[in-house]
Design a protein around this motif. Sequence first.
Motif, PDB file in Angstrom:
ATOM      1  N   ASP A  63       2.096   1.627  -3.438  1.00 53.17           N
ATOM      2  CA  ASP A  63       1.253   2.053  -4.405  1.00 53.17           C
ATOM      3  C   ASP A  63       0.973   3.718  -4.206  1.00 53.17           C
ATOM      4  OD1 ASP A  63       0.681  -0.488  -5.333  1.00 53.17           O
ATOM      5  OD2 ASP A  63      -0.876  -0.733  -4.056  1.00 53.17           O
ATOM      6  N   ALA A  64       1.081   4.065  -3.138  1.00 52.26           N
ATOM      7  CA  ALA A  64       1.047   5.565  -2.828  1.00 52.26           C
ATOM      8  C   ALA A  64       1.949   6.426  -3.486  1.00 52.26           C
ATOM      9  CB  ALA A  64       0.949   5.783  -1.300  1.00 52.26           C
ATOM     10  N   SER A  97       1.624   6.252  -7.360  1.00 53.53           N
ATOM     11  CA  SER A  97       0.695   7.182  -7.879  1.00 53.53           C
ATOM     12  C   SER A  97       1.090   8.685  -8.131  1.00 53.53           C
ATOM     13  CB  SER A  97      -0.503   7.174  -6.918  1.00 53.53           C
ATOM     14  OG  SER A  97      -0.240   7.626  -5.497  1.00 53.53           O
ATOM     15  N   ARG A  99       0.855  -1.126  -0.210  1.00 48.55           N
ATOM     16  CA  ARG A  99      -0.088  -0.183   0.095  1.00 48.55           C
ATOM     17  C   ARG A  99       0.708   1.355   0.118  1.00 48.55           C
ATOM     18  NH1 ARG A  99      -2.468  -3.834  -0.543  1.00 48.55           N
ATOM     19  NH2 ARG A  99      -1.833  -3.092  -2.567  1.00 48.55           N
TER      20      ARG A  99
END
Length: 310
Positions: free
Chosen positions: A146-147, A150, A143
């Motif tokens: 993924d941040a 982005s 997670r």
Amino acid sequence: MSSLEDPMSPLKASAGAARAAAPPAPVRSGVAARTWRAVRSSRPTAIGLAIVAVHLVVALLAPLLTPYHPTTGDASHALLGPGADHWAGTDSYGRDVLTRVLYGGRYALGVSVTATVLTVALGAVLGCAAALRGGWLDDLLMRVLDAVLSIPAILVLLVIVTALGTGSSVIVLAIAVVCVPQVVRVVRGAALAVVPQDYVTAARARGESTWAILRREVLPNITDVVCVEFAMRASWVVLLISSLSFLGFGADPPTPDWGLMVSENRTAITVVPMASLAPIIALATLVVGLNLAADGLSKAWGVDRIREGS
């Protein structure tokens, strides 16, 4: 008189039998042979590796290939076109363009290789650890990554360089922050196929540590994936470093750097086009060579980068 029996001997015997019966990690064999066959049978792969080799040799032999200094100029010889004395002309400061291109390969390759080695090493360790441990650690790590993914890479680079300043060490750190998440995803995908194997289960049953399992059982069986990722990631790193220099956040003048050369000479491109075109050609050929080599190696080793990164 009969000797006393060791009460731990049955346990030691069973442990020894378990170690003997444990199947060894089947390291993928024939990697070197497959690579050599791919280089011989695939012209693009051979061309890619040859281009990279030429860049390495030229960067190492730059002082022997030109009589000029990369940062010393002569104002009386500024903005000269290609000629016998200056094969690619001179820039607005009177510096020999070809000399700066040759020395620029040193900076590009030196910083890029350092950043790529750090990136792939961290990504490989984190990706294997996430696949081995699983559970909340895997979820939390993915997670966070993924941040980071982005956010546009160039924006993250600009923020880090603006906050910490310019310099080779800062650029290497910034590249690692941007590229490690991508490497982690690829390596984790490859490691997930290795973790359920019997030899990993046997290593866990023997009580080996996570680091020992990672080093002895997992990494040797995904070496091809890591090598292909290194070659592919290096091309992206070269482009990112040149982009930073072009924007004024990379190498400091008068460092011979390809991105910085394009930035300095773009306003005079109609007068001395080679001052901008020469570093562009050098950058393009290096990136093309790295991509051809990475594609050829991935085919030779049977690595599907899309599947591994899924």
